[in-house]
Scaffold this active site. Structure first.
Site, PDB file in Angstrom:
ATOM      1  N   GLU A 127      16.899  28.943   6.011  1.00 11.55           N
ATOM      2  CA  GLU A 127      16.749  28.914   4.551  1.00 11.55           C
ATOM      3  C   GLU A 127      18.032  29.411   3.874  1.00 11.55           C
ATOM      4  OE1 GLU A 127      12.856  31.080   4.595  1.00 11.55           O
ATOM      5  OE2 GLU A 127      12.193  29.360   3.422  1.00 11.55           O
ATOM      6  N   GLU A 147       8.194  29.627  11.855  1.00 11.44           N
ATOM      7  CA  GLU A 147       7.092  30.076  11.000  1.00 11.44           C
ATOM      8  C   GLU A 147       5.768  29.457  11.436  1.00 11.44           C
ATOM      9  OE1 GLU A 147      10.068  29.205   9.999  1.00 11.44           O
ATOM     10  OE2 GLU A 147      10.691  30.282   8.195  1.00 11.44           O
TER      11      GLU A 147
END
Ligand code: 1HE
Length: 274
Positions: A127, A147
């Site tokens: 990210e 994740e």
């Protein structure tokens, strides 16, 4: 890694114990930001995320471009999972929004940012890389979104930025199946714009940063702040915004002198690259 062959460090600042921040280049025009928490694979705890936000908010005025990289064998292992304690929904929302605020300062901050990637670029590390404007990866780089297997979701802007790089279908596959992209495939699908031999990502990123720093500041501003917004607009509005930005950029004195340099034979021509 040995960075000593790069141009002289003009100034080094203490901003956070896990960040090394220095200015390089003849006019201190390139900021080098290095995550230095290699014992924890540069995992981003709250303090580090807030320090990154502050750093981009208080970037010295002489800086025209920045390079971000990670110390040790990996760029960044993402969110510091040891801090993923019991949070209620409201606290989780604010935590994610804190990441958004910090990475917005990277993407929509004062200067273009070039990420020099190696090893793991995973979860929140991906990210962070996605918020940068150019990504240079070396051959050791791999990309993943663990994740999915940790029972959580991206929260640092990945759901917005990563599909813009590789498409929503590929991101869905990565999170559903735990797929890991290696450096070559990562470059092909759009994670990185440059792929270099192992150990050379920083040097290439720095070379690009020096080049980017030579652009007219308003051109860099347009690329960082106008282009992503134009790309989100319907075509009719996008054309209009483009025209406004073009008019502003070309009216700057720097644009006038650069155009005169070309017309009077003082500026470099565009040449085919080897
Ligand atoms: C960590 C973290 C971390 C390492 N948080 N401590 N991210 C992940 O799910 C990735 C988790 N990490 C890994 O898969 C691996 O550590 C790596 C592939 C990145 C590196 O492997 P390796 O073999 O080089 O290192 P290591 O032995 O696994 O880790 C070294 C130490 O770093 C070890 O601690 P130690 O005290 O036992 O030495 C690890 O526990 C620690 N470490 N990664 C905390 N991430 C805004 S939302 C974003 C959501 C996410 O980012 S979720 C994805 C999180």
């Amino acid at each position: 890694m040995n960075y000593n062959h790069n141009p002289i460090i003009q100034k080094a600042f203490m901003t956070h114990p896990d960040i090394h921040f220095e200015l390089r280049g003849d006019e201190q025009e390139v900021a080098v930001i290095r995550l230095t928490r290699s014992a924890k694979r540069n995992a981003l705890n709250d303090g580090l995320i807030l320090a990154l936000r502050d750093l981009f908010e208080k970037m010295p005025a002489c800086v025209r471009a920045a390079v971000i990289d990670g110390d040790g064998p990996h760029f960044c292992a993402g969110l510091d999972l040891s801090e993923l304690k019991e949070r209620d929904a409201g606290q989780g929302l604010h935590h994610s929004r804190m990441w958004h605020a910090a990475l917005e300062r990277v993407q929509f901050g004062p200067v273009p940012v070039i990420a020099a990637l190696h090893g793991a670029v995973v979860g929140g590390g991906l990210e962070l890389a996605s918020a940068c404007h150019i990504r240079v990866a070396d051959e050791s780089t791999f990309y993943a979104l663990p994740e999915g297997s940790r029972g959580i979701f991206v929260g640092g802007g990945g759901a917005v930025r990563i599909p813009k790089l590789i498409g929503a279908a590929r991101m869905t596959d990565m999170m559903l199946t735990g797929r890991v992209y290696n450096a070559q495939d990562g470059e092909k699908v759009g994670f990185a714009q440059y792929l270099v031999p192992e150990g050379q990502a920083f040097d290439k990123a720095f070379e690009l940063a020096v080049r980017v720093a030579q652009n007219a500041p308003l051109t860099n501003y347009a690329l960082m702040h106008a282009l992503p917004r134009i790309a989100e607009q319907p075509a009719d509005q996008g054309f209009f915004t483009e025209a406004m930005m073009a008019a502003i950029a070309q009216s700057a004195p720097e644009a006038k002198s650069r155009l005169a340099d070309f017309l009077e034979g003082r500026a470099a021509k565009v040449r085919k690259q080897d």
